[in-house]
Structure formats: structure tokens, C-alpha cells
Design a protein around this motif. Sequence first.
Motif, PDB file in Angstrom:
ATOM      1  N   THR A  91       6.563 -24.907  -5.336  1.00  0.00           N
ATOM      2  CA  THR A  91       6.381 -26.019  -4.397  1.00  0.00           C
ATOM      3  C   THR A  91       5.216 -26.912  -4.799  1.00  0.00           C
ATOM      4  O   THR A  91       5.021 -27.970  -4.227  1.00  0.00           O
ATOM      5  N   GLU A  92       4.436 -26.464  -5.768  1.00  0.00           N
ATOM      6  CA  GLU A  92       3.358 -27.261  -6.331  1.00  0.00           C
ATOM      7  C   GLU A  92       2.212 -27.526  -5.375  1.00  0.00           C
ATOM      8  O   GLU A  92       1.404 -28.419  -5.627  1.00  0.00           O
ATOM      9  N   GLN A  93       2.134 -26.823  -4.250  1.00  0.00           N
ATOM     10  CA  GLN A  93       0.944 -27.093  -3.447  1.00  0.00           C
ATOM     11  C   GLN A  93      -0.221 -26.305  -4.005  1.00  0.00           C
ATOM     12  O   GLN A  93      -0.046 -25.405  -4.806  1.00  0.00           O
ATOM     13  N   LYS A  94      -1.400 -26.719  -3.542  1.00  0.00           N
ATOM     14  CA  LYS A  94      -2.620 -26.151  -4.110  1.00  0.00           C
ATOM     15  C   LYS A  94      -2.777 -24.691  -3.710  1.00  0.00           C
ATOM     16  O   LYS A  94      -2.657 -24.336  -2.546  1.00  0.00           O
ATOM     17  N   ILE A  95      -3.063 -23.881  -4.712  1.00  0.00           N
ATOM     18  CA  ILE A  95      -3.382 -22.482  -4.433  1.00  0.00           C
ATOM     19  C   ILE A  95      -4.574 -22.113  -5.303  1.00  0.00           C
ATOM     20  O   ILE A  95      -4.903 -22.826  -6.242  1.00  0.00           O
ATOM     21  N   THR A  96      -5.191 -21.008  -4.977  1.00  0.00           N
ATOM     22  CA  THR A  96      -6.262 -20.551  -5.863  1.00  0.00           C
ATOM     23  C   THR A  96      -5.731 -19.421  -6.727  1.00  0.00           C
ATOM     24  O   THR A  96      -4.964 -18.572  -6.264  1.00  0.00           O
ATOM     25  N   MET A  97      -6.136 -19.444  -8.002  1.00  0.00           N
ATOM     26  CA  MET A  97      -5.725 -18.400  -8.936  1.00  0.00           C
ATOM     27  C   MET A  97      -6.962 -17.583  -9.281  1.00  0.00           C
ATOM     28  O   MET A  97      -7.944 -18.129  -9.797  1.00  0.00           O
ATOM     29  N   GLU A  98      -6.902 -16.311  -8.984  1.00  0.00           N
ATOM     30  CA  GLU A  98      -8.060 -15.465  -9.273  1.00  0.00           C
ATOM     31  C   GLU A  98      -8.013 -15.047 -10.742  1.00  0.00           C
ATOM     32  O   GLU A  98      -7.044 -14.402 -11.169  1.00  0.00           O
ATOM     33  N   SER A  99      -9.056 -15.406 -11.459  1.00  0.00           N
ATOM     34  CA  SER A  99      -8.981 -15.173 -12.907  1.00  0.00           C
ATOM     35  C   SER A  99      -9.016 -13.674 -13.192  1.00  0.00           C
ATOM     36  O   SER A  99      -9.700 -12.904 -12.520  1.00  0.00           O
ATOM     37  N   GLY A 100      -8.215 -13.283 -14.171  1.00  0.00           N
ATOM     38  CA  GLY A 100      -8.101 -11.859 -14.509  1.00  0.00           C
ATOM     39  C   GLY A 100      -6.999 -11.181 -13.715  1.00  0.00           C
ATOM     40  O   GLY A 100      -6.373 -10.252 -14.198  1.00  0.00           O
ATOM     41  N   ARG A 101      -6.741 -11.645 -12.496  1.00  0.00           N
ATOM     42  CA  ARG A 101      -5.706 -11.011 -11.673  1.00  0.00           C
ATOM     43  C   ARG A 101      -4.420 -11.838 -11.614  1.00  0.00           C
ATOM     44  O   ARG A 101      -3.314 -11.307 -11.709  1.00  0.00           O
ATOM     45  N   VAL A 118       0.844  -1.194   0.000  1.00  0.00           N
ATOM     46  CA  VAL A 118       0.000   0.000   0.000  1.00  0.00           C
ATOM     47  C   VAL A 118       0.879   1.244   0.000  1.00  0.00           C
ATOM     48  O   VAL A 118       0.693   2.161  -0.796  1.00  0.00           O
ATOM     49  N   ASP A 119       1.876   1.263   0.880  1.00  0.00           N
ATOM     50  CA  ASP A 119       2.726   2.453   0.977  1.00  0.00           C
ATOM     51  C   ASP A 119       3.417   2.752  -0.347  1.00  0.00           C
ATOM     52  O   ASP A 119       3.527   3.904  -0.749  1.00  0.00           O
ATOM     53  N   VAL A 120       3.871   1.698  -1.027  1.00  0.00           N
ATOM     54  CA  VAL A 120       4.640   1.901  -2.255  1.00  0.00           C
ATOM     55  C   VAL A 120       3.710   1.967  -3.483  1.00  0.00           C
ATOM     56  O   VAL A 120       4.143   2.211  -4.591  1.00  0.00           O
ATOM     57  N   GLN A 121       2.407   1.744  -3.261  1.00  0.00           N
ATOM     58  CA  GLN A 121       1.384   1.752  -4.331  1.00  0.00           C
ATOM     59  C   GLN A 121       1.762   0.815  -5.472  1.00  0.00           C
ATOM     60  O   GLN A 121       1.757   1.214  -6.651  1.00  0.00           O
ATOM     61  N   ALA A 122       2.060  -0.421  -5.101  1.00  0.00           N
ATOM     62  CA  ALA A 122       2.491  -1.388  -6.121  1.00  0.00           C
ATOM     63  C   ALA A 122       1.366  -1.677  -7.102  1.00  0.00           C
ATOM     64  O   ALA A 122       0.210  -1.813  -6.717  1.00  0.00           O
ATOM     65  N   LYS A 123       1.748  -1.799  -8.383  1.00  0.00           N
ATOM     66  CA  LYS A 123       0.769  -2.050  -9.439  1.00  0.00           C
ATOM     67  C   LYS A 123       0.669  -3.542  -9.727  1.00  0.00           C
ATOM     68  O   LYS A 123      -0.328  -4.024 -10.240  1.00  0.00           O
ATOM     69  N   LEU A 124       1.748  -4.241  -9.415  1.00  0.00           N
ATOM     70  CA  LEU A 124       1.807  -5.668  -9.722  1.00  0.00           C
ATOM     71  C   LEU A 124       2.629  -6.344  -8.626  1.00  0.00           C
ATOM     72  O   LEU A 124       3.526  -5.724  -8.046  1.00  0.00           O
ATOM     73  N   ASN A 132      -4.050  -0.629  -5.593  1.00  0.00           N
ATOM     74  CA  ASN A 132      -3.287  -0.389  -6.812  1.00  0.00           C
ATOM     75  C   ASN A 132      -2.859  -1.662  -7.528  1.00  0.00           C
ATOM     76  O   ASN A 132      -2.451  -1.621  -8.678  1.00  0.00           O
ATOM     77  N   VAL A 133      -2.898  -2.785  -6.804  1.00  0.00           N
ATOM     78  CA  VAL A 133      -2.405  -4.028  -7.405  1.00  0.00           C
ATOM     79  C   VAL A 133      -3.406  -4.559  -8.424  1.00  0.00           C
ATOM     80  O   VAL A 133      -4.539  -4.878  -8.087  1.00  0.00           O
ATOM     81  N   GLU A 134      -2.963  -4.651  -9.684  1.00  0.00           N
ATOM     82  CA  GLU A 134      -3.852  -5.100 -10.758  1.00  0.00           C
ATOM     83  C   GLU A 134      -3.575  -6.548 -11.143  1.00  0.00           C
ATOM     84  O   GLU A 134      -4.481  -7.257 -11.556  1.00  0.00           O
ATOM     85  N   ASN A 135      -2.324  -6.954 -11.026  1.00  0.00           N
ATOM     86  CA  ASN A 135      -1.949  -8.294 -11.462  1.00  0.00           C
ATOM     87  C   ASN A 135      -0.976  -8.950 -10.482  1.00  0.00           C
ATOM     88  O   ASN A 135      -0.185  -8.262  -9.838  1.00  0.00           O
TER      89      ASN A 135
END
Length: 655
Positions: free
Chosen positions: A230-240, A183-189, A220-223
Amino acid sequence: MSQPTIESILHEERLFHPPAEFSQHAQIKSLEQYQQLYDKAKADPQAFWAELADTELHWFQKWDTVLDWQPPFAKWFVNGKINISYNCLDRHLTTWRRNKAALIWEGEPGDSRTLTYAQLHREVCQFANVLKQLGVEKGDRVGIYMPMIPEAAIAMLACARIGAVHSVVFGGFSAEALRDRLVDVQAKLVVTADGGWRKDVIVPLKEQVDKALAGNSAPNVENVVVVRRTEQKITMESGRDHWWHDLQAKASADCPAEPMDSEDMLFVLYTSGSTGKPKGVVHTTGGYNLYTHITTKWIFDLKDTDVYWCTADVGWITGHSYIVYGPLSNGATSVMYEGAPRASNPGCMWDVIEKYGVNIFYTAPTAIRAFIKMGEQLPNARNLDSLRLLGTVGEPINPEAWMWYHRVIGKERCPIVDTWWQTETGGIMITPLPGAVPTKPGSATLPFPGILADIVDLEGNPAPASEGGYLAVQHPWPGMMRTVYGDPDRFRRTYWEHIPPKDGQYLYFAGDGARCDQDGYFWVMGRVDDVINVAGHRLGTMEIESALVSHSAVAEAAVVGKPDDLKGEEIVAFVTLENNIAASDELKNELKKHVVQEIGAIARPGEIKFADALPKTRSGKIMRRLLRSLAAGEEISGDTSTLEDRSVLEKLREG
Ligand code: 7RM
């Protein structure tokens, strides 16, 4: 470990001369040569740095002013055009180094990978194109929250290549700490991985990123780009969310390095101070490139055949300057290690040295103390003959640890460079040059040429030789931080006005206490502010206090450091509870967990002490000095007359 004392320094008489064989082939070969460089730099700092910038780096366009100093704001190589990714990669491709190993990566569990300069260049160009496709432009900020894998360095260099500003967040920080920084650095990605290995367990990095971004809390984070590790299960938010390997496979490997202004921001790295939230330390391009390049070359005495290994994490400044930028700018082979010594593999560091024939080994005193504890049979069982130079960084090294390092690891033939510096200084400031400067166990010895270090009192007057004082720097240097991200006033106050400027002469205040001995050697004694150093990690007591107070059971908290044999310092928290809350061991554990959640495991208090009240001055300031003595189990000495209520102290002492 006991902090160095003036008495112990005065009694340290051991002096270790650079071995003749080492000096003969060294970059800087003698004390006289060091002295000449030092004098030359002191007489005309701008000419000194300009000559090095000219001979050591590639510029698309030369600067027209070496230094523009509007205290406390410095600009180096004004109007020069340069790209650090070009200096770290492209310029080596037209030489024999094209197919030399740039990064040797030793991963967990048993993985490894070597990238030549040509291969690293290709990956960096591709990822730079990926960033562009995802809308990252020059000047945009990119968060990097990664394990110790080559992709971390690739992402950093790709940002630098297109002029995006990276902000690496150490993978040990919690989702909350990550969010604050993004947030402080306003990261875009954000670039991350599904997980990372930390001592036999998987750290769920992507899950933490999800938490940090939940509810649009870092708007500010778009992507998010995710490396599969490590191949463990994660969720991928589509579009992001996107997989690194998908994007990388489709990306062109053609991406010329963007000519950057010398003063364009290169990265922001957060570090703890004595007050408030962590500060975003801003480093820019040209000066940082030069400073990390030349310090790496001279201090680690780089030879083209060397295998160089710095054990830091890229999440800290040491990883930025001395795993990635300094070594690669020199065309060196830099080892990156994902593992760490632990019960299941206590000898792993020595295995890495043996496996790759490491010549230069740079680590932290806290690691050395852990090695000592694990026993010399471990290193003795490996062939460490390749080693020729050792280094330390992060905290004062106690002479016993220095002697062990010298004898057991260096076999009494490797010089040791004890390097003092900070996130803010960008690179090493006080250090021996290994072929030139005789060393003393526990002393960082002498300033690097061009660095005008001083020991002063709080008025800026030279401190009496026998007493010690505050470490300060007189003249700007190319690697210095330029500002605090988004808060130039805080930069001015914290570093340049703590010691009030006299007649327009500004002194950089480092926050460390130090002493000079009769030979002009510096002995850094540790922080003089409310920063504690736990296992080489820098933490602000106030951050930990804020984390504690954010728990509903806590009324007030005061955090101090207590000397610790292994970690240097251990966190002790004095806590008063809200009225209706009862003290218990369960609550202690809950509070420790709460701090881990708010900041990360590195901030877990070793001890929590419940108290009815905290010792305060009449004006309401917590008297940490008293708490420090209490935590250390020492007698309370010194003035307690400003204490508002003396019975508070008695109660605390009774426990
Ligand atoms: C590189 C790094 C900076 C603080 C600094 C000191 C302490 C670092 C030494 C040292 C004594 C050393 N950056 N420190 N190196 N103290 N001798 N060789 O550690 O920003 O994370 O910490 O670390 O207190 O102010 S840092």
C-alpha cells in the motif's frame, strides 16, 4: 436469520436433481456411482485412500503403512515421503499446465496479476531460499500476517517447500491476537505487508506486527519480511525487518522441494473453541494433501479449463484448503480476490466473475444474504453465463438464501454444493457431489466417500431420527487434525472424549448439532457449544469475555449469540461493572473498542447490556441459555429451578 429448526427441515420437500448435461461430464456422474464409492470406502477405508494416494499424488517414496491409528492419534501413509509444494507446482511444470494460470489475483484498487504455474514455482523457490538465508530450517514455525495478495500463497508454499511450518493469522486480527498466536507457535520469522486493503481503507499490518513484537514480547521472532503493497509510511527496524522485493531479487530460483515425511507438520492454524485460548490446529503433509486434493476434484468437479474462485481469506482454513492447496494440487486456475462488496462498489463480485469468466464460485451464506439485500439488479446487470457450479461454506444456509443463490446467480442451472466442514477436519466432510447427489435447500446432504458421519447422543448412541443430536465421525480420515499444537491432551479431551469412547471405539465430536432426514440427508443446525458464528467467522464466547474482563471497568461478562438476518449471529455481551463505575453509552463504546483492540474487528460486540448481576446456578455457573433467550427477546422457557437468585432475571428482563 433463524437457525434451522426440526420443523422447518421436516417440511422441506424441494429436491433439485443435477442437470443431465452437468452429470454427463461430471467427475462423479450418478447417485449410483457415489454410492459405489461410498460403499467401497466404508468396506475398506485404507484400501480406498491408498489407491487415491497412489494415483493422485506424487511421492518421493511410498508409505509402508496406510494408517496407524492409536486413538485418538492417527498417522497416515507412514514413512511415505512427499512434498505438497511439489504436488502443487513442480509436477505440473512437465505438462502443458506449465504456462497455465495458477493464480489469478484481482487486487484493490484495480490492480491485477496472473501467475502461471512456472511463474509461481519460480517465486516460491526464490522465497524458499530467502527463508533459508534468514535461518529458517525444517520444522521451524513461520507466522504469515498478510492481505489477500499472491505473496501470501507464495509464502505458504515456500514454507511447505523447505519443511517450515506456517501459521497464517487472519489480517483482521489485532496486534494482541497476533502476538498470542506468534508466542504460542514460537514463530521464528513473520511475513507481512506494509498494509492491506479492506473495503476502501488500509489496514496497517506492519504497524500491528511492530506492536505485537514490541518489548520483545514474542521473543522467538528474529526476522520480519515485509511486502510493499500500500506504500504508506512504516518504520523498518534495521537487522530485523527486510523488504520482500529486496530479498526476492537476490534469491536464487533453484530450490528443490524437500522430501517430507508424510506426518511432518505442514501448518498450524488457530481456531476458537468453547474454552480457553484459541487452539493451534495441527495439520500434517501427506494426508492433508490427499484429502484437499480429492475433495476439490470431486466436489468442485474440476475441469482443466475451469476458472475457480473461492472468496474466503487465506487466513482461514477455507483459504488454505480451497484457494491454495486443493486447487493447485489439481493444477487448477484459482482466483484470489483482495476486495469485498461495499457501498462504493456493491457489484464487485459479479464484475470479477464476468472479467475472468469464473466457472465455479464458492462463498459463504452471510455473503449471499448481503447480496440479497443489495438487490438482484446488480448480478442481473452482469454476464454470469460462465458459472456452472456454486458452493457455500461456513454456516447453515437458510433455504431462502439457497433459493435466491440458485435462481439469481445460478439461473436455475448450476448445482449448489453446501459443504459442511471445519478447521479441524482439514477439508469438506458432508456435501453433495454435484453431478450425483440431488440437493435440498439447507441440507449439506451426504458424507464424502470415506467419511463415516453419525448423529449421536452424548453417550455415543445413535440419536433417534426424529430428534437429532450431535454430529460425530467414526473413523479417522486423511485430512483430520493431528493434535492441538503443544497440547495433545486438550486434543484428546475436546474432540475424542467429549463423547466417551466405548470398547476402544472413539468418535470425533464436531461441536455441531445435526439431524438426518428420511433420505439419510444431513441437516447441520449449528454449534452446540459456546462457539458463535458471526458472518462465517468462528468466535469463542469465552475469548470475548476475557477481552471484556481485561478492561478495568468490568467485573464480569457473559457473551452470547443472538440471531441476525445478515450475519447469522450477532454478539451480545452482558456486563457487570466494578463498584465505583457508572454505566454510560460512552463506556459501551469504549468496551466495544477494547474488544476490537484485544481480538479484532470481527469480535466487536453488536450490543452491550449492563446488568447488576448475571444469572447463575447455585454452583456459580453463568446460565447462558437464559441470556441467549433474553438477547433474542424470547420468553424464557425451560427449567430455571437451578437459578440461584430469581430476581436477577427479573431485573435483566426489565432492562
Ligand atoms: C470451513 C469452516 C466450522 C463451523 C462448523 C459449523 C459451521 C461450516 C457449514 C457449517 C452448517 C455448513 N471452518 N459450518 N460449514 N454449518 N453448514 N455447510 O467454516 O472452523 O471456521 O468453522 O462452521 O458450525 O462447526 S471453521
